[in-house]
Design a protein around this motif. Structure first.
Motif, PDB file in Angstrom:
ATOM      1  N   TYR A  62       0.948  -1.097   0.019  1.00 13.60           N
ATOM      2  CA  TYR A  62       0.008   0.172  -0.030  1.00 13.60           C
ATOM      3  C   TYR A  62       0.737   1.265  -0.090  1.00 13.60           C
ATOM      4  N   HIS A  90     -13.260  -3.584   6.373  1.00 15.59           N
ATOM      5  CA  HIS A  90     -12.526  -2.969   4.933  1.00 15.59           C
ATOM      6  C   HIS A  90     -13.417  -2.168   4.142  1.00 15.59           C
ATOM      7  N   HIS A  92     -13.868   1.426   1.361  1.00 17.18           N
ATOM      8  CA  HIS A  92     -13.433   2.484   0.513  1.00 17.18           C
ATOM      9  C   HIS A  92     -14.069   3.680   0.543  1.00 17.18           C
ATOM     10  N   HIS A 106      -8.707   3.210  -0.668  1.00 11.16           N
ATOM     11  CA  HIS A 106      -8.960   2.453   0.619  1.00 11.16           C
ATOM     12  C   HIS A 106      -8.885   3.180   1.918  1.00 11.16           C
TER      13      HIS A 106
HETATM   14 ZN    ZN Z   1      -9.156  -1.698   0.026  1.00 14.17          ZN
END
Ligand code: ZN
Length: 144
Positions: A62, A90, A92, A106
């Motif tokens: 990332y 998780h 976005h 993200h």
């Molecule tokens: Zn993600």
């Protein structure tokens, strides 16, 4: 080949997050407190500053982007599953600045809530457990 399972919808949880709290951490806390192991999340609101991540598919890591200014949460969408034995969020997020320009990615720790209204939709089904996926380098859902 895709992997999937059938799930049942549980009762929705609707609420407001705390001013000044970390967006990702507070969503995770709610899942831990309410024992939500599987679910979907959506939210709108505003943040004081944001920290987003972009996954570099070549390097398999990332890269982080910090935006140190107020932004609108135009859309947050996410899911809840199990990672390292506990509920894991998780998400976005799409954020809009004062000119209406969008930033997205993200959601990472370091995004500070100004105001946020969320809907958490718990789902009933087998746990989705995140496991290291060598093809992508990501902790993806394993299906047994
Ligand atoms: Zn993600």
């Amino acid at each position: 080949m895709a992997t999937l399972q059938k799930v049942k919808a549980g009762d929705l949880l609707v609420g407001r997050l705390s001013h000044g709290a970390d967006l990702l951490e507070e969503l995770t806390e709610i899942c831990l407190e309410r024992n939500v192991r599987l679910g979907r999340i959506e939210a709108i609101g505003a943040v004081q500053e944001a920290r987003l991540a972009f996954y570099d598919q070549q390097k398999k890591e990332y890269r982080f982007l910090e935006i140190k200014k107020p932004l609108e949460i135009a859309k947050l969408v996410g899911n809840v599953s199990i990672k390292d034995g506990r509920p894991f969020v998780h998400a976005h997020i799409t954020l809009a600045d004062e000119r209406g320009n969008a930033h997205g990615g993200h959601l990472a720790k370091g995004t500070v809530i100004f105001a946020c209204e969320f809907i958490l939709h718990p789902l009933e089904g087998s746990d989705l457990v995140r496991q290291y996926d060598p093809e992508t380098g990501l902790p993806l859902w394993g299906m047994e």
